[in-house]
Design a protein around this motif. Structure first.
Motif, short mmCIF file in Angstrom:
data_model
loop_
_atom_site.label_atom_id
_atom_site.label_comp_id
_atom_site.label_asym_id
_atom_site.label_seq_id
_atom_site.Cartn_x
_atom_site.Cartn_y
_atom_site.Cartn_z
N GLU A 1 6.20 1.94 4.94
CA GLU A 1 6.01 3.19 5.69
C GLU A 1 7.03 3.25 6.83
OE1 GLU A 1 2.70 5.35 8.59
OE2 GLU A 1 2.13 3.64 7.33
N LYS B 1 -4.60 -0.94 13.43
CA LYS B 1 -4.75 -1.77 12.23
C LYS B 1 -5.68 -2.95 12.49
CE LYS B 1 -1.94 0.62 9.64
NZ LYS B 1 -2.46 1.40 8.47
N LYS C 1 0.84 -1.19 0.00
CA LYS C 1 0.00 0.00 0.00
C LYS C 1 0.88 1.25 0.00
CE LYS C 1 -3.97 2.03 2.36
NZ LYS C 1 -4.90 1.90 3.52
N GLY C 2 0.63 2.14 -0.96
CA GLY C 2 1.45 3.34 -1.08
C GLY C 2 2.69 3.13 -1.93
N GLY C 3 2.97 1.88 -2.34
CA GLY C 3 4.10 1.61 -3.21
C GLY C 3 5.40 1.33 -2.51
N HIS C 4 5.48 1.58 -1.20
CA HIS C 4 6.74 1.36 -0.48
C HIS C 4 6.42 1.23 1.01
CE1 HIS C 4 6.55 5.53 0.97
NE2 HIS C 4 6.22 5.86 -0.27
#
Length: 373
Positions: free
Chosen positions: A188, A264, A183-186
Motif C-alpha cells: 500500500e 494497526k 493483503k490486497g495483493g501488493h
C-alpha cells in the motif's frame, strides 16, 4: 582506466605491507584454510574490473576492500585445491545493476567465463546486456536523459552459463515454506501532500543543482548531487533531520507513520500482531553531537499514543548477538509489538515473521534487493 585501477591496487598493497610492519598480523594463507563458504555474497558485489564503457550511468567501476579481500582469499583457496572448494549463497544475486552477475560467476568459476568467451566485462556486457537512454528525474527533481543498463539479452545462453556454476532454487520451488500473501495483493502506497516547508526547501535544492550544472569543473564538487539527493529524502521524513530547529510537522512521514502504527496496533491487538519499521535516514548529527534521531522520536510518539514502552524496541539499543537474538524471540512471541531499525540491521537474516502483520517503509531502500530481502 586500466592504469588508474593498477595505481589503486598498488596503493592497497602498499597499505597492507605497511600494516604488517606495524602490527603482528597472521596472514590468511598461514591459517590452513582450504574451503570457503560465503553467505549473502551480494555484499561483495563491488569487485574491480576494467571497462571502456564510461558513459553508462550507475556502472560502478570501483572496488570495495571487502570484495578485494575476498578475491585474494578465493584465488588462494582455488590455487590450493585446483579450482575447487569455493561456495557462495545468496537470495539476491543481482542487487542493483545487471553486470553484477559477471562478478558472481567470476568469483567461483572464472574458467566458465572463458568457455563462453565473456572473460572481460565489456565482452559480457556486449553479449548479455542492453542499455537504454530514457528520461529520469535528477537529484533536484528535474528530468534528464540518462543511459543505463536496462535488461538482459541472450537469456537462454546466459541462463545456461549461470546454471553451470549455480544451483538455482526459485521461490515457487520452496513449497514447504509458507509465505503469506500481502493483503490486497501488493504494498500500500501512502501519498502525502507536500508541505510549505518541504516545497520551499526543494526549490532551494533545485537552485543548488542548477548552480552545480553550470560549473565548468565539477571534480572538486562531484559530491553535490548525492548530497542534494540525501537532503531531499531527509526533508520528507522530518524537517528536523535537516535542522533540529524546525517545528514538528504534523503532516511529515514520521507523524503519519506513527498514526498508522498505532491504528494497526489496535487492529491486530487480539492476536498480538507485530510491526516492523524501516527508516535508513534517521540521524541529524554534527561531529559526535546528535541533534535529532527519528527512531527515538517515533518511539516517543508511539508511547505517547498509548503503546506501552516495553512493547516498542529500537534496534540500536541491542548491540550484541545475544541481545538481538533475545529481542527477536520477544518479537516472535508478541511481547514486543513494534521494532524500529534500518535496512542493514533488520533487512537481512532476521527472523521475526511469526506474528508479523505490518511492515512500514518510511524511506525507500536504495537497492531492489533490499526490498526482496
Amino acid at each position: 582506466e586500466i592504469e588508474r585501477q593498477k595505481k589503486q591496487l598498488l596503493k592497497i598493497l602498499v597499505r597492507l605491507k605497511e600494516r604488517k610492519h606495524e602490527e603482528d598480523i597472521i596472514y590468511f594463507d598461514e591459517l590452513g584454510v582450504d574451503m570457503l563458504i560465503i553467505d549473502e555474497v551480494q555484499a561483495y558485489k563491488r569487485n574491480f574490473f576494467a571497462t571502456k564503457m564510461q558513459r553508462i550511468k550507475g556502472l560502478d567501476r570501483g572496488a570495495s576492500r571487502r570484495a578485494f579481500s575476498l578475491s585474494l582469499k578465493i584465488r588462494h583457496v582455488m590455487e590450493k585445491t585446483g579450482g575447487r572448494n569455493v561456495h557462495t549463497a545468496t537470495g539476491t544475486p543481482v542487487t542493483n545493476v545487471l553486470p553484477e552477475l559477471f562478478n558472481q560467476v567470476r568469483y567461483i568459476s572464472p574458467e566458465t567465463l572463458e568457455e563462453f568467451h565473456v572473460d572481460t566485462f565489456d565482452r559480457f556486457a556486449s553479449v548479455f546486456t542492453q542499455n537504454e537512454t530514457a528520461l529520469e528525474i535528477d537529484a533536484a527533481g528535474r528530468f534528464k536523459m540518462v543511459t543505463r543498463f536496462a535488461k538482459y539479452s541472450n537469456i537462454i545462453e546466459l541462463s545456461k552459463m549461470f546454471r553451470t556454476v549455480a544451483d538455482v532454487v526459485l521461490s515457487e520451488d520452496l513449497t514447504e515454506v509458507e509465505r503469506p500473501p500481502i493483503k490486497g495483493g501488493h504494498p500500500e502506497q501512502v501519498s502525502l501532500p507536500r508541505s510549505a516547508v518541504i516545497s520551499q526547501f526543494m526549490n532551494y535544492l533545485q537552485d543548488v543543482y542548477e548552480w552545480f550544472e553550470n560549473q565548468s569543473d565539477k571534480r572538486a564538487i562531484s559530491h553535490i548531487p548525492l548530497l542534494i539527493y540525501g537532503m531531499s529524502r531527509k526533508i520528507t521524513i522530518d524537517p528536523r533531520l535537516i535542522d533540529h530547529r524546525f517545528e514538528d510537522d504534523p503532516g511529515s512521514k514520521l507523524n503519519v507513520c506513527a498514526g498508522n502504527i498505532i491504528a494497526k496496533y489496535h487492529q491486530y491487538d487480539s492476536v498480538k500482531g507485530t510491526q516492523v519499521v524501516f527508516c535508513d535516514l534517521y540521524r541529524n548529527m554534527c561531529g559526535k553531537i546528535e541533534y535529532f534521531n527519528a527512531w527515538e522520536e517515533l518511539k516517543r510518539k508511539l508511547i505517547n499514543g498509548g503503546i506501552p514502552p516495553g512493547e516498542v524496541a529500537v534496534i540500536n539499543d541491542y548491540n550484541t548477538d545475544k541481545q538481538k537474538s533475545e529481542l527477536f524471540e520477544r518479537v516472535n512471541s508478541g511481547e514486543v509489538r513494534v521494532i524500529i531499525g534500518s535496512t542493514s540491521k533488520l533487512g537481512t537474516g532476521v527472523n521475526i515473521q511469526e506474528r508479523l502483520a505490518v511492515e512500514h517503509d518510511i524511506d525507500c531502500p536504495y537497492r531492489p534487493s533490499d526490498v526482496a530481502q
